[in-house]
Design an enzyme around this catalytic site. Structure first.
Site, PDB file in Angstrom:
ATOM      1  N   SER A 110      -2.158  40.406-117.195  1.00 36.91           N
ATOM      2  CA  SER A 110      -3.363  40.033-116.461  1.00 36.91           C
ATOM      3  C   SER A 110      -3.001  39.608-115.044  1.00 36.91           C
ATOM      4  O   SER A 110      -2.484  40.387-114.262  1.00 36.91           O
ATOM      5  CB  SER A 110      -4.113  38.932-117.213  1.00 36.91           C
ATOM      6  OG  SER A 110      -5.356  38.649-116.619  1.00 36.91           O
ATOM      7  N   ASP A 252      -8.573  41.761-111.161  1.00 35.50           N
ATOM      8  CA  ASP A 252      -7.212  41.300-111.419  1.00 35.50           C
ATOM      9  C   ASP A 252      -6.355  42.489-111.862  1.00 35.50           C
ATOM     10  O   ASP A 252      -6.781  43.637-111.780  1.00 35.50           O
ATOM     11  CB  ASP A 252      -7.212  40.196-112.469  1.00 35.50           C
ATOM     12  CG  ASP A 252      -7.626  40.701-113.845  1.00 35.50           C
ATOM     13  OD1 ASP A 252      -8.338  41.718-113.926  1.00 35.50           O
ATOM     14  OD2 ASP A 252      -7.235  40.070-114.852  1.00 35.50           O
TER      15      ASP A 252
END
Length: 494
Positions: A110, A252
């Site tokens: 992430s 992201d």
């Protein structure tokens, strides 16, 4: 050996969103064992058997291809077939799996730096929840002798031909919002190293907008949508002014958390984006973590708002409870902006199927389309909400045990003792502490209407701080001072 033993020995553990750890600790053997534990758990649940397919994808970290290969080797060892989806957003591979009733996996860390990585696991019917994690921990795995002395595969498995999941994911939104929904808008795409960067450009162009590619990087940049880097704030303002943009879009690393900047280049908070998206879709019931902006209750737009612990598994559990209460439309969102759609949405004769996993595209597109339809700039759309502002930042490289010890110290004793201690620590900033909430970390309300929320990260050695106030500058400055106070006290061992 049990998966719990492997977790303990390797340091690769479950956080709020899958298993994560240092790349050096995520050896092929560890990733192979985790995948075996996942599939054995699904087999016990009747959700996997030899001969079935499992989808796998990854983000653009240097370590992702190797870890994907290790996971694929485990799928093959368990008698499964690998649907290799390549490097695509987490919600795209999840949607592919959900639509076909098959398990899926996403190799991603992430937003955290690329010296770390992780694996997100999806059941055929949704994300794994905390009960699934417990069952996976308990699995005993018999890992075959196919690794060298460094726990790396002796032979990398051949991947099947690439399965395209991008077209269906893009069509999901083009079909719902319309091919001209963004016509006339000048939209910057901050690409950096997001796995969905090309997909965002494709989506904007197929919806009639004009896309401007910005800031592409071939090295990984850990963009955190809850703590936007100062350099990214400066870049967005410069791009907006120089190119006369209506908005800037980004995500992201694995493209399940959105970033959307207004016409001035100011990045919108994820929890504000969640409110605006839910409103644009006509959602009636909302599940959201305790860390999110209180404007969701104050705006009066929703029949029910249910607060949760931080992490998509908890949001999903709350959405399931809302479904039992027979709400017609249900969603969840997080402070990072990730939006989970629990029920289908029908609007203007068009149908959008549910996608109960964190998604970056839906909140971006829903809010852009709603603003265009209403003839409002994004900044004006935000101004229509109650004026509550949130800000978040973090102390990095703080051992989790140290963060947890500080939180335990702050909430030890009677309620009166705790409020007195919190007033002593933060009273010069915020006045008297009048309420605290330990749903996830420690959330403190003060008599001047400020809110301070401290929480150890579930997947990195960080202590996060969320602040809320009636003024944006106040929320930001308060956050910085609180973090300094916390750092000083943590160093004292309190």
């Amino acid at each position: 050996m049990s998966v719990a033993d492997i977790m303990s020995h390797s340091g690769v553990a479950f956080g709020t969103s899958g298993a994560r750890g240092l790349v050096s600790a995520m050896t092929d053997r560890v990733c192979f064992a985790y995948t075996m534990g996942f599939l054995q758990h699904l087999e016990a649940e009747g959700l996997f058997s030899p001969g079935q397919h499992v989808a796998i994808a990854g983000d653009l970290r240097p370590s992702s291809p190797r870890i994907m290969a290790a996971c694929a080797a485990a799928i093959i060892h368990m008698g499964g077939h690998v649907d290799y989806c390549g490097f695509v957003p987490s919600p795209a591979v999840a949607a592919y799996g959900f639509a076909r009733g098959m398990a899926s996996m996403m190799v991603t860390g992430s937003h955290i730096p690329d010296d770390r990585n992780g694996i997100k696991f999806n059941r055929p019917d949704g994300e794994i929840l905390k009960a699934d994690e417990l069952a996976m921990r308990a699995q005993r795995v018999n890992v075959p002798d196919i690794f060298d002395a460094h726990e790396m595969l002796l032979a990398t498995p051949e991947m099947d031909p690439l399965v395209d999941v991008t077209d269906a994911y893009v069509a999901r939104y083009v079909d719902f919002f319309g091919a001209q929904a963004l016509h006339g808008l000048r939209l910057g795409i901050y690409e950096h190293s997001a796995v969905g960067r090309d997909l965002l450009v494709m989506l904007v162009e197929q919806m009639g907008g004009q896309a401007y590619r910005l800031g592409r990087s071939e090295t990984f940049i850990p963009v955190d949508t809850e703590a936007v880097r100062p350099e990214d704030q400066i870049l967005a303002r410069q791009w907006a002014a120089e190119l006369h943009l209506d908005a800037i879009l980004s995500t992201d690393g694995d493209s399940d958390r959105p970033l959307l900047a207004d016409e001035n280049g100011n990045w919108m908070r994820g929890d504000i984006l969640g409110i605006l998206c839910a409103s644009a879709l006509g959602i009636k019931a909302v599940a959201t973590p305790v860390s999110c902006n209180s404007a969701v209750e104050l705006c009066g737009m929703f029949d029910e708002v249910r607060r949760t612990r931080i992490g998509s598994p908890f949001v999903i559990e709350a959405m399931q409870e809302l479904a039992k209460a027979q709400h017609t439309t249900i969603c969840g969102y997080e402070a990072n902006g990730g939006f989970l759609l629990a029920t289908p949405v029908d609007m203007g004769g068009r149908h959008l199927t549910a996608l109960p996993t964190r998604d970056a595209v839906l909140p971006i597109m829903a809010v852009l389309v709603d603003a265009k339809r209403r003839g409002l700039a994004l900044s004006m759309l935000q101004d229509q909400l109650p004026q509550r502002y949130t800000f978040s930042d973090r102390l990095q490289n703080v051992p989790t045990a140290q963060s947890q010890a500080l939180i335990r110290y702050l909430q030890t004793g009677s309620d009166a003792d705790i409020l007195a201690r919190l007033t002593h620590m933060f009273g010069a900033l915020c006045g008297q502490a009048i309420h605290f909430d330990t749903t996830d970390g420690l959330r403190i309300s003060f008599d001047n209407d400020d809110i301070v929320h401290l929480r150890p990260s579930g997947n990195a050695p960080e202590l996060r701080c969320y602040t809320e106030s009636a003024d944006s500058e106040r929320a930001a400055s308060l956050n910085g001072v609180v973090l300094k106070i916390v750092r000083d006290n943590a160093e004292k061992g309190l």
